[in-house]
Design an enzyme around this catalytic site. Structure first.
Site, PDB file in Angstrom:
ATOM      1  N   ASP A  65       0.894  -1.217   0.120  1.00 37.15           N
ATOM      2  CA  ASP A  65      -0.006  -0.087   0.024  1.00 37.15           C
ATOM      3  C   ASP A  65       0.909   1.343   0.000  1.00 37.15           C
ATOM      4  OD1 ASP A  65      -2.158  -1.673   0.202  1.00 37.15           O
ATOM      5  OD2 ASP A  65      -3.042  -0.941   2.090  1.00 37.15           O
ATOM      6  N   TYR A  68       1.951   2.131  -3.490  1.00 37.40           N
ATOM      7  CA  TYR A  68       1.030   2.444  -4.351  1.00 37.40           C
ATOM      8  C   TYR A  68       0.804   3.837  -4.043  1.00 37.40           C
ATOM      9  CZ  TYR A  68      -3.606   2.863  -5.938  1.00 37.40           C
ATOM     10  OH  TYR A  68      -4.627   3.420  -6.620  1.00 37.40           O
ATOM     11  N   ASP A  69       0.708   4.323  -2.500  1.00 34.13           N
ATOM     12  CA  ASP A  69       0.386   5.614  -2.304  1.00 34.13           C
ATOM     13  C   ASP A  69       1.477   6.582  -2.813  1.00 34.13           C
ATOM     14  OD1 ASP A  69      -2.269   4.955  -1.205  1.00 34.13           O
ATOM     15  OD2 ASP A  69      -1.233   4.327   0.735  1.00 34.13           O
ATOM     16  N   LEU A 115     -10.215   7.666   2.906  1.00 31.59           N
ATOM     17  CA  LEU A 115      -9.593   8.439   4.057  1.00 31.59           C
ATOM     18  C   LEU A 115      -8.445   8.958   3.375  1.00 31.59           C
ATOM     19  CD1 LEU A 115      -9.987   6.209   7.123  1.00 31.59           C
ATOM     20  CD2 LEU A 115     -11.174   8.402   6.777  1.00 31.59           C
ATOM     21  N   GLU A 145      -8.827   4.392  16.528  1.00 31.11           N
ATOM     22  CA  GLU A 145      -8.845   3.031  16.648  1.00 31.11           C
ATOM     23  C   GLU A 145      -8.387   2.449  15.391  1.00 31.11           C
ATOM     24  OE1 GLU A 145     -13.454   3.566  16.068  1.00 31.11           O
ATOM     25  OE2 GLU A 145     -13.004   3.250  13.897  1.00 31.11           O
ATOM     26  N   LYS A 147      -7.386   0.467  12.248  1.00 34.06           N
ATOM     27  CA  LYS A 147      -7.945   0.370  10.804  1.00 34.06           C
ATOM     28  C   LYS A 147      -7.931  -0.874  10.159  1.00 34.06           C
ATOM     29  CE  LYS A 147      -7.163   2.763   6.378  1.00 34.06           C
ATOM     30  NZ  LYS A 147      -7.227   1.602   5.388  1.00 34.06           N
ATOM     31  N   ASP A 149      -8.316  -4.019   7.916  1.00 31.66           N
ATOM     32  CA  ASP A 149      -7.727  -4.118   6.667  1.00 31.66           C
ATOM     33  C   ASP A 149      -8.717  -5.338   6.077  1.00 31.66           C
ATOM     34  OD1 ASP A 149      -5.933  -3.758   4.877  1.00 31.66           O
ATOM     35  OD2 ASP A 149      -4.240  -4.908   5.316  1.00 31.66           O
ATOM     36  N   ARG A 168     -17.767  -0.667  -1.904  1.00 33.58           N
ATOM     37  CA  ARG A 168     -17.530   0.819  -2.260  1.00 33.58           C
ATOM     38  C   ARG A 168     -17.526   1.236  -3.662  1.00 33.58           C
ATOM     39  NH1 ARG A 168     -13.336   4.265  -3.146  1.00 33.58           N
ATOM     40  NH2 ARG A 168     -13.438   6.169  -2.060  1.00 33.58           N
ATOM     41  N   GLU A 212     -16.447  -2.655   7.439  1.00 29.52           N
ATOM     42  CA  GLU A 212     -15.382  -3.515   6.776  1.00 29.52           C
ATOM     43  C   GLU A 212     -15.741  -5.085   6.731  1.00 29.52           C
ATOM     44  OE1 GLU A 212     -13.018  -1.394   5.638  1.00 29.52           O
ATOM     45  OE2 GLU A 212     -11.508  -2.572   5.157  1.00 29.52           O
ATOM     46  N   TYR A 264     -18.243   0.593  11.716  1.00 32.57           N
ATOM     47  CA  TYR A 264     -17.492   2.044  12.522  1.00 32.57           C
ATOM     48  C   TYR A 264     -17.866   3.276  11.604  1.00 32.57           C
ATOM     49  CZ  TYR A 264     -14.827   0.866   7.964  1.00 32.57           C
ATOM     50  OH  TYR A 264     -14.375   0.587   6.813  1.00 32.57           O
ATOM     51  N   LYS A 332     -10.425   9.917  14.101  1.00 27.05           N
ATOM     52  CA  LYS A 332     -11.483  10.751  13.599  1.00 27.05           C
ATOM     53  C   LYS A 332     -11.978  11.764  14.468  1.00 27.05           C
ATOM     54  CE  LYS A 332     -13.444   6.284  13.036  1.00 27.05           C
ATOM     55  NZ  LYS A 332     -14.406   5.379  12.323  1.00 27.05           N
ATOM     56  N   LYS A 356      -0.687   5.180   8.689  1.00 30.33           N
ATOM     57  CA  LYS A 356      -0.246   3.934   8.501  1.00 30.33           C
ATOM     58  C   LYS A 356       1.031   3.720   9.236  1.00 30.33           C
ATOM     59  CE  LYS A 356      -3.015   2.822   4.622  1.00 30.33           C
ATOM     60  NZ  LYS A 356      -3.130   1.790   3.646  1.00 30.33           N
ATOM     61  N   CYS A 450      14.292 -27.520 -16.569  1.00 34.66           N
ATOM     62  CA  CYS A 450      13.802 -28.068 -15.157  1.00 34.66           C
ATOM     63  C   CYS A 450      15.230 -28.337 -14.455  1.00 34.66           C
ATOM     64  CB  CYS A 450      12.889 -29.058 -15.295  1.00 34.66           C
ATOM     65  SG  CYS A 450      12.587 -29.736 -13.482  1.00 34.66           S
ATOM     66  N   CYS A 453      14.866 -32.066 -13.774  1.00 35.66           N
ATOM     67  CA  CYS A 453      14.896 -33.317 -14.750  1.00 35.66           C
ATOM     68  C   CYS A 453      15.462 -32.919 -16.118  1.00 35.66           C
ATOM     69  CB  CYS A 453      13.532 -33.935 -14.953  1.00 35.66           C
ATOM     70  SG  CYS A 453      12.398 -33.037 -15.689  1.00 35.66           S
ATOM     71  N   CYS A 468       7.308 -27.202 -15.387  1.00 37.82           N
ATOM     72  CA  CYS A 468       8.043 -28.396 -15.952  1.00 37.82           C
ATOM     73  C   CYS A 468       6.877 -29.745 -16.372  1.00 37.82           C
ATOM     74  CB  CYS A 468       8.844 -29.033 -14.842  1.00 37.82           C
ATOM     75  SG  CYS A 468       9.335 -30.813 -15.440  1.00 37.82           S
ATOM     76  N   CYS A 473       9.105 -36.291 -13.622  1.00 39.01           N
ATOM     77  CA  CYS A 473      10.307 -35.392 -13.093  1.00 39.01           C
ATOM     78  C   CYS A 473      10.397 -35.583 -11.492  1.00 39.01           C
ATOM     79  CB  CYS A 473       9.504 -34.022 -13.137  1.00 39.01           C
ATOM     80  SG  CYS A 473      10.643 -32.762 -12.071  1.00 39.01           S
TER      81      CYS A 473
END
Ligand code: IVH
Length: 706
Positions: A65, A68-69, A115, A145, A147, A149, A168, A212, A264, A332, A356, A450, A453, A468, A473
């Protein structure tokens, strides 16, 4: 100047995967920098869209995350910059969309916002300052509180009855997952209240409870150990599993995994002549508690910035003790009035923030990349690491998932990599430290053969995995035998991987049935310590013939067949021989994936040879097949429809099967009985039209009790 700051931010936040350098502008933004900006913007947008797709639609994210953020922030910063520096209009990406196209669309009464997120204490302080400035006071009360996941959900109740569950989606419209949500054991179907006479506690006319759906660690571990038994890839983390599960097409598949819900917040709240909307987060919690609805049972109430920061700090350790996955805390404003006064930005309320904690993460060197051959031939590249300590354990290996992932991430022998353990149970490589890559470090060339083998490796249709193809094998045979002798299967004590490897290499065993042909000499030759030990081992092997049929079936390592399916197959067929001839029709009540996997397994010559070998060595585990047991519903074909109140569909299916019935999905001329729960729809109509017997849940319970 903007560049240095957000380049720095990107690196700081762990964009280690991204090797990107920007020529320093001499005077403002240079021409080349502008072109580079545009390229980067384009790349960021497509990369974010790709990750959205992986996260929301496929529930198989590739990056953390935080990474990504970081991409999203970089995009925002870059869009702002390019809007100012050139005339190009900034075209912002949407905040993701979890709709999968498999469900009807439901429009939320109130939008479901996200959020804003903070990753550093300074950002949290800035939020708290902003809020007190807007509220005009330094001592606003905040709730701190966990979060959760999982995947966000909105449950609509009308006159206290659950009428809709929706994800969502894009915030305005989500997937209607009502049927699936109804299989969640702690999902309240009604907002119970203390009797109709007490007008004070009448549920609101219409309310959207927000929360959630998640999977706790114990259930996650249970599911993964079953997958391991069935030879399936393990789920990387509970969040994706929760999201993926809630989006299954068949509610029975959802019921089989113990999802949970927690509330929540709320969206729309139309009281009618019922309860008014809670005026604070505390009041909401009290309301949920009085009605015994799932809620956040541990939270802090703090006044003022320093108390909030101290509470957040305490949660850093406390989160680790919770039995469910979290990815930080939510801070919050307690007061609804203050929350509403602050309003929303485009995507998130201004009165709340998610904080986070940085994932625990270390850097270490890749000393090798090895290939592991799985039971079914799938090759998993594994990074061999210079051992490091991470979150209390020593890490010396980390999976690189598959060939495609390895090549995209471009991990090389000699690289320094970041290893993370966030919500994930299995440590994962979150990125390469490109700054530390030296010129001696060469790209990894994926072997074409492989390692066991030397067969030429092949690529799956999807292009993601390499496998393989050989049926002979040794590594695959070895893994199959290890699986067969494991305690969850037939359980042969004392036959370890080294002896198995030798027996396979010396051609003493080529399938699990060959175990029953071994002699004491074979075992001693394979390195078993003494004649006496070998004899004991033979007694163990002999004893294993008495194992339950289900354990034998599990031990065969049929893809998709874990403990539950093995038991179902044992009940259905009563012997290995009968199962080896299974037909499509005998498997109607198995999921299509399982059915296909089993039929493909039975179609292999190699496997049929194994079944014959079992017979010729006198291994013939049997049990009375379920259908032969006389139950009240023996031989009847039953369809379940609508919502059951007293049990989940999976539970009903199981009990019907035990009573001798065959439970199928659709109504047709062969249907004997339809069990109609609440809100039964088209299937009930079809059954009535076809003159099929229909019973309700009460009648079903009576039948089953007999
Ligand atoms: S309050 C306007 N409280 O986090 C949204 N959200 O990243 C108010 N989440 O979409 C949400 N635990 O799905 C809130 N204790 C909690 C939460 C929580 C998890 C999720 C929620 C939200 C997402 C934002």
């Amino acid at each position: 100047m903007r560049w240095p700051s957000f380049v720095g931010l990107g690196l700081l936040l762990g964009c280690g995967l991204v090797g990107w350098a920007q020529p320093a502008p001499v005077d403002g933004i240079s021409e080349t920098a502008l072109i580079e900006n545009q390229k980067r913007l384009k790349w960021l947008r497509s990369e974010i869209a790709r990750h959205d797709d992986l996260y929301f639609k496929k529930a198989t994210p590739e990056i953390s995350d935080a990474a990504y953020d970081a991409l999203k922030r970089e995009l925002n910063a870059l869009e702002k910059a390019s809007a100012k520096d050139s005339a190009t209009s900034s075209e912002s990406v949407s905040t993701g969309d979890d709709r999968s196209g498999n469900f009807a669309t439901h429009r939320h009464g109130e939008p479901m916002l996200g959020l804003d997120k903070a990753y550093a204490e300074a950002e949290l302080r800035a939020f708290l300052n902003r809020v007190s400035r807007s509220v005009g006071s330094d001592d606003s009360v905040f709730v701190v509180e966990p979060k959760f996941d999982g995947i966000a959900i909105s449950i609509t109740y009308e006159q206290g009855r659950l009428v809709r569950a929706a994800t969502r989606g894009n915030g305005r419209e989500g997937d209607d997952v009502t049927e699936n949500a109804l299989t969640i054991r702690n999902m309240p179907r009604r907002l119970s209240y203390n009797g109709a006479s007490d007008t004070k506690s009448k549920p609101p006319a219409r309310v959207e409870l927000r929360g959630e759906v998640y999977i706790d660690y114990a259930e996650f571990a249970r599911i993964n150990s079953e997958r391991e038994e069935a030879g399936l890839a393990l789920f990387a983390n509970p969040r994706n599993l929760a999201a993926g599960t809630l989006k299954q097409k068949d509610p029975a598949d959802v019921a089989a995994r113990g999802l949970k819900v927690v509330f929540y917040g709320y969206g729309l709240w139309a009281p009618g002549d019922g309860d008014a909307a809670p005026s604070s987060q505390q009041a909401l919690n009290a309301w949920l508690r009085e009605r015994d609805l799932p809620r956040v049972d541990r939270y802090d109430l703090e006044k003022g910035a320093s108390a909030v920061l101290a509470a957040v700090d305490r949660w850093r350790e406390e989160l680790k003790k919770l039995p469910f996955p979290t990815d930080g805390v939510v801070v919050k404003l307690d007061s609804r009035a203050q929350w509403l006064r602050l309003g929303n930005s485009a995507e998130a309320p201004r009165g709340a923030i998610a904080y986070k904690f940085p994932p625990e993460r270390v850097s270490t060197r890749v000393v090798g990349i090895t290939l592991q051959v799985g039971r079914s031939g799938v090759i998993t590249p594994v990074a061999e690491l210079e051992p490091v300590e991470l979150a209390g354990s020593k890490i010396s290996r980390a999976t690189l998932h598959n060939a495609a992932d390895l090549s995209r991430r471009d991990v090389r022998v000699g690289d320094y990599v970041f290893v993370e353990k966030a919500g994930e149970i299995i440590p994962s490589i979150s990125g390469v430290d490109l700054d530390r890559r030296t010129s001696e470090v060469k790209a990894f060339v994926f072997p074409s053969e492989c390692p066991s083998c030397a067969s030429e490796l092949q690529t799956s249709k999807s292009g993601a995995t390499v496998y393989c193809p050989s049926k002979r094998c040794p590594a695959q045979i070895q893994r199959k035998i290890e699986h067969f002798v494991a305690p969850a299967a037939v359980g042969i004590k004392g036959l370890g991987p080294v002896a198995i490897a030798t027996l396979v290499r010396e051609n003493k065993i080529s399938n699990v049935a060959d175990l029953y042909r071994l002699t004491a000499k074979d075992l001693v030759d394979a390195g078993v310590r003494s004649e006496a030990v070998a004899k004991r081992l033979l007694t163990e092997i002999e004893r294993s013939k008495e194992s339950d049929l289900a354990r034998f079936i599990l031990g065969l390592g049929i893809p998709q067949v874990g403990r539950a399916n093995a038991e179902k197959l044992a009940d259905r067929f009563g012997s290995l021989k009968a199962m080896s001839k299974a037909t499509d029709e005998q498997l109607v009540d198995f999921s299509p994936v399982t059915r296909d996997a089993l039929l493909a397994f039975l179609a292999e010559d190699e496997n049929q040879r194994m079944f014959s070998a079992f017979e010729s060595v006198g291994v013939n585990p049997q049990q009375p097949p379920m259908a032969a047991v006389k139950g009240p519903l023996t031989g009847k074909t039953v369809v379940l429809t609508g919502t059951l109140r007293g049990m989940t569909r999976a539970e009903a299916t199981r009990r019907l099967t035990i009573a001798g019935a065959r439970v199928v999905d659709s109504v047709n001329s062969r249907t004997d009985l339809l069990v109609a729960g609440d809100d039964a729809g088209s299937k009930l109509a079809e059954a009535n039209a076809g003159g099929i017997q229909v019973i309700d849940e009460n009648r079903l319970m009576k039948l089953l009790e007999n």
